[in-house]
Design a protein around this motif. Structure first.
Motif, short mmCIF file in Angstrom:
data_model
loop_
_atom_site.label_atom_id
_atom_site.label_comp_id
_atom_site.label_asym_id
_atom_site.label_seq_id
_atom_site.Cartn_x
_atom_site.Cartn_y
_atom_site.Cartn_z
N ALA A 27 29.76 35.80 39.25
CA ALA A 27 29.81 36.99 38.41
C ALA A 27 29.85 36.59 36.94
O ALA A 27 30.42 35.55 36.56
CB ALA A 27 31.04 37.82 38.76
N THR A 28 29.22 37.39 36.10
CA THR A 28 29.26 37.21 34.65
C THR A 28 29.68 38.52 34.02
O THR A 28 29.92 39.52 34.71
CB THR A 28 27.87 36.79 34.12
N ASP A 29 29.77 38.54 32.69
CA ASP A 29 30.11 39.78 32.00
C ASP A 29 29.07 40.87 32.26
O ASP A 29 29.38 42.07 32.24
CB ASP A 29 30.23 39.53 30.49
N ALA A 30 27.83 40.46 32.49
CA ALA A 30 26.75 41.44 32.65
C ALA A 30 26.36 41.69 34.10
O ALA A 30 25.75 42.72 34.41
CB ALA A 30 25.51 40.97 31.88
N CYS A 31 26.69 40.76 35.02
CA CYS A 31 26.21 40.86 36.39
C CYS A 31 27.33 40.60 37.39
O CYS A 31 28.21 39.76 37.15
CB CYS A 31 25.09 39.85 36.65
N MET A 139 25.13 33.57 15.38
CA MET A 139 25.57 34.19 16.63
C MET A 139 27.02 34.64 16.53
O MET A 139 27.80 34.06 15.78
CB MET A 139 25.42 33.18 17.79
N PRO A 140 27.42 35.67 17.27
CA PRO A 140 28.84 36.04 17.33
C PRO A 140 29.67 34.84 17.79
O PRO A 140 29.22 34.04 18.62
CB PRO A 140 28.87 37.17 18.36
N VAL A 141 30.86 34.72 17.26
CA VAL A 141 31.70 33.56 17.55
C VAL A 141 31.89 33.37 19.06
O VAL A 141 31.85 32.24 19.57
CB VAL A 141 33.06 33.69 16.84
N ALA A 142 32.08 34.46 19.78
CA ALA A 142 32.34 34.36 21.22
C ALA A 142 31.15 33.79 21.99
O ALA A 142 31.33 33.30 23.11
CB ALA A 142 32.70 35.74 21.77
N GLU A 143 29.96 33.84 21.42
CA GLU A 143 28.77 33.38 22.13
C GLU A 143 28.36 31.96 21.74
O GLU A 143 27.44 31.39 22.32
CB GLU A 143 27.60 34.33 21.86
#
Length: 351
Positions: A27-31, A139-143
């Motif tokens: 599982a991921t944040d998107a799936c 990129m956003p820091v979290a990414e």
């Protein structure tokens, strides 16, 4: 002259795949968590595409696992997946970058003394895959993170856009590099390991011939025995074994997998004769996941299977048939009443 990194490690890893092999997709944040069963055409097409340095164009009806193929490839290779789903208003440059002009204008009107370019530019999937290091500050820091071993780019449902989008990819695919304004050096180039690019289409719109020629093309189809094809994929998702009281039990019994597949084939025939969108693998798996969740607290495997079988026919009316049918003579008309006569009961829905 700096040469491109050898593709051999990735090709060797792909060569280890075997048809019928089932891989877990965390599982991921998107799936959500899922499972992918590899087929020989998928393995062969991936190996050819990466060895030839061409994108893989995956075509087929919705719900055949086109999008999941990219996720499975990234998981198997241990590479980072960058996914973009195309919509009718998608602009070609968004695959490379996005620029927030509204935010920049607001900062300027607010009297900002220094307009930081990192606030307004965001790397698209191609910039991230071809130029990971240069993309990091934007990129956003979290990414952000350390450089991945490789990159898989998914461009999903490219047929949703007009021809400008695939045509804009021709130069990128040919040169394997491009320029973006915030950085001075080209993104990509001969010294950069090319990503594995997977592009999907539902074939709702014809793609330009020049673009198609630059792709390796994989057509995903179920073959002659659609019900057997569904059951194989159902087994990949629900044939995993649970240990209960010292016994090994499948998450969903094979009789349920087959009954759900047979019902879907019946419904496909009904709606196809009326020129309606046909249900497919996605609807099949949705129904099975629902049957698993509804009766997951029933500890007796035989009782659980009986409950799932009793409710499968009734619930499939709403999961498989999603368009009202005006032809009252069709078997797809008023499916809930018809299916209750086929054996669905009034037993409680939960165990």
């Amino acid at each position: 002259m700096t040469s491109a990194p050898s593709p051999q490690p990735a090709l060797a890893r792909l060569a280890e795949l075997r048809a019928g092999q089932v891989c877990r997709l965390p599982a991921t944040d998107a799936c959500a968590e899922a499972w992918h069963q590899w087929s020989q055409p998928e393995i062969d097409a991936l190996r050819l595409a990466y060895a030839a340095g061409r994108p893989l164009l995956v075509q087929g009806e919705p719900g055949t696992g086109k999008t999941q193929l990219a996720r499975a490839a990234a998981e198997w290779l241990g590479w980072r997946l960058h996914a973009e789903t195309i919509h009718p208003r998608f602009e070609p440059h968004e695959l490379r970058y996005r620029f927030d002009a509204v935010r920049r204008l607001a900062d300027a009107q607010a009297g900002a003394k220094r307009l930081d370019r990192h606030r307004y530019w965001r790397p698209g999937v191609l910039w991230r895959a071809f130029g990971w290091e240069s993309a990091q500050p934007f990129m956003p820091v979290a990414e952000r993170g350390r450089k991945p071993a490789g990159h898989v780019v998914l461009i999903d449902e490219i047929d949703k856009a007009d021809s400008d989008l695939p045509n804009s990819l021709l130069d990128v695919l040919a040169q394997r590099s491009f320029q973006v304004e915030p950085v001075t050096e080209p993104i990509g180039g001969p010294a950069v390991r090319a990503p594995l690019i997977i592009i999907t289409t539902n074939e709702e719109r014809d793609l330009p011939a020049a673009f198609r020629r630059r792709c390796i093309v994989l057509s995903l189809a179920a073959g002659d025995d659609y019900a057997a094809w569904l059951v194989e994929r159902g087994q990949a998702h629900f044939g995993r074994q649970l240990h209960e009281a010292g016994r090994e039990l499948a998450l969903i019994d094979e009789t349920i997998l087959r009954a759900a597949a047979d019902q879907l084939v019946t419904d496909r025939r009904a709606v196809e004769s009326l020129n309606r969108p046909k249900p497919g693998l996605a609807e099949y798996l949705d129904l099975l996941y629902a049957l698993e969740a509804l009766f997951e607290h029933e500890t007796d495997a035989a009782v659980r299977t009986a409950q799932q079988k009793a409710w499968l026919t009734r619930l499939s009316a709403y999961g498989y048939l999603k368009h009202q049918v005006s032809d009252t003579t069709s078997p797809a008309h008023q499916p809930s009443q018809a299916r209750q006569r086929m054996g669905a009961t009034d037993a409680p829905l939960v165990g």
